[in-house]
Design an enzyme around this catalytic site. Sequence first.
Site, short mmCIF file in Angstrom:
data_model
loop_
_atom_site.label_atom_id
_atom_site.label_comp_id
_atom_site.label_asym_id
_atom_site.label_seq_id
_atom_site.Cartn_x
_atom_site.Cartn_y
_atom_site.Cartn_z
CE LYS B 228 5.45 -26.68 15.55
NZ LYS B 228 5.96 -26.17 14.28
NE ARG B 248 8.25 -18.41 14.51
CZ ARG B 248 9.36 -18.00 15.09
NH1 ARG B 248 9.63 -16.73 15.21
NH2 ARG B 248 10.22 -18.89 15.54
#
Lengths: 337, 529
Positions: B228, B248
């Site tokens: 991640k 995002r």
Amino acid sequence: MLIQFTNNGIYCRQADVYIDPWKPVNKAIITHAHSDHARTGNKYYLAHKNSESILRYRLGNIVLQTLNYYETININGVTISLHPAGHVIGSAQVRLEYKGEIWVVSGDYKVKNDGYTIPFEPVKCQHFITESTFGLPIYNFPQAEEVNLQLNNWVEENAARGLNSVIIGYALGKAQRILTGLKTDQPVLLHSTIYNTNEALGFDNSRYIKFTPEFKKETLNPGIVVATGSVVGSPWLRRFDPYKLAFCSGWMQLRGARRRRNADKGFVMSDHADWNGLNEAVLATSAENIYVTHGYKSVYSKWLREHYKLNAVEVETLFEGEGIENDSSENVKEEKE
Amino acid sequence: MKAFTELYSALDQTTKTNEKVNVMVNYFNHINSKDAIWAIALLTGRRPKRPIKTTDMKAWATELAGIPYWLFEDSYDVVGDLAETISLLIPLSESNVEKSLSEVMEEIILIQSKTEEEKKQWLFSFWNSFSKDELFVFNKLITGSFRVGVSQQLIFKALSKTYSIDDKVIAHKLMGAWLPQTSELRELLSDESSSFDDSKPYPFYLAYQLDVPFTDIGSIVDWQIERKYDGIRGQIIVRNNSVHIWSRGEELMTDKFIEFMPLKNILPNGTVLDGEILPFKDKKIMSFNEMQKRIGRKNVSKKTLNDIPLCMMCYDLLEYNGKDIRQLALIARRKLLEELITETNNPLLKLSPLLDCNAWENLDTLRNESKLLGCEGLMLKQKDSIYETGRRRGKWWKWKVDPYTVDAVLIYAQSGHGRRANLYTDYTFAIWDNGELVPFTKAYSGLTDKELIEVDNWIKKNTIEKFGPVRSVKAELVFEIAFEGINASSRHKSGIALRFPRILRWRKDKKKEEINTKEDLLQLLNSVL
């Protein structure tokens, strides 16, 4: 000066009496029965006669003398009388006069008529001690009728959707106003603290159901529950599921206070004076010297000095007014039953 | 405006998701399409620019309320919300002019270019004609702080119910840039519309932190495991020979990430990549701090491009040859992605490596390497998962490493805003430095409501000094602060800056003598560098 602010409380040396002392003293005059004003341990108490039963209920076995409003007594040359403060039942402003010097200690008060408590009356004086719980211009409380209308609409809406309505307010003062304001055919269940307080006040309980451990859900189906703040977040409330939760308090004017308590609804219902009420009350006394206690005392005294050119100072006390987060002025023994 | 205010109040007054959906469906069923578009825009966070300066609003509200300015400021400190303060201070008028939401919004846009005096008159005309609740919502729109406690997914659900369109289609259609003043409701929502905007991104699929045991999620062979990354999640879109990069947070970042521009000639048209945009130099991921420097710059200079070059660590392919492939299984999308990246063979695009692990028990070892590699933890994705919209449980999980922690003492408090207005909830903490307490971080969240009230009461009783809304308090209460990273900082007195600090727990068992020292943090800083 006839009155001094001491470590024990507001003190009149000439009469050797304290008003709402926070440490045990010989003689105490009590403005009203909320626990930050009426504490245990004093030798002699003086209060308005409508406070008698609730004071005895809350403080136990005390030596208490009562007065009617406007009735005077004389202690060592000081003339003392009680005047309606409109805060809760039996609440009084204390007027003290000695050799032409007049002081009024107002305790907690509200100027708007709530339709239940005997309304506030201004008393002329030279020195006025005022609270400042809602001493900011953001606090402008609606009329009692308007709030009652909202309250009744809300409980009916909930009932139509099969939901119980849980209403939170102080046992002394707020609960009786809520009950007086409710116009409904729904069953109304009272938390035992409120039921017992009503009984002590002589408030007619015949229409209400007292909560007992034998309570059955079907009793409401749906209905109204009136309880004190102590039940919020406790398992006690879960038995009324599904329900909607409302708080009745002056703080409900602020969205943050409402949301923080996860209230579905907040009714702006206060037993304190709002901004205009405070100003109105202070001016009506014609007093030159104003002593501002519990609340927004520095802001409010500054306002009085700048705007009305009054001789206003802030005074440190242990009074708490209407608690924003906790019902500390209701921290009395019977809550724990 | 009345209907929209009622919608706002109803959403504000319930925490139950079903009720929120019902309230929205009811609103959209009864409102004309022009207002509906504006409501959708506002609910999904699309607000017009703030038309009036905050200082002007304060001054004018003070004038209308007839109070001195200091009293306005003191009131604002207590309320903690400008829009609400103004709505409480302005005297209510009897007249009530009804204007629709779209009328109000169009006026807000028009007034932006007017003179100060015109703005004032315009504002007064509204302030003098709204009810208290309308005033509040209107002020929120004007101050640019309009926010509603309803998730995007719930909005999509409500729209789907109202207009009978699949909520995933709605989620996609509402992504990216569109203007409420020029959009048509039918075009905006329906799938059939032909005018498809080239820059439109897909809704991101987001994962929750893993909170179930491995035994509940099946065999490890069915899962794809990746690092991640600690950068900016984004989509690179190449359509019609142009590049668009969306973060995002649905911000168009193309202008900030200009090194990706050449991709328009490198990637085939009709390509959408999902990945992490990272500062990357000398074969190493740079710290997020460097990324923040990149984002913070208005103009990207040559030097910045040189010092902090970016790449995308690609982990998904959403559109391939102009076709939306989100319904393919992850394993199939991954295969196409691998082919594409290999073919492209460009240092701007890297392939997020798959990690090899044969048993759940061994996964923690891999996770523990994260910080050394500049990563946040692991991502677990089920190999047969389609690319969903929004945050969902089950098929994708993130498994972040545990944060760093430090014990510190509370020394300053300030009252919060919004839900926490009138409560002292914004804290500044200190650690020891050669026998002195030095402030080193602020932290807001992490305590329960009950603890907040307890700390608030304590603060009010243990205040040493007041400076405006800030109080200094007795150094006594110790808290454990969690944080994600640490950097040297010349802007902070202590010389260090923590990333994402928050309160982990109140350490009632600890005394201020037992808290950490600056030395401890400097050691950590050096070990990270």
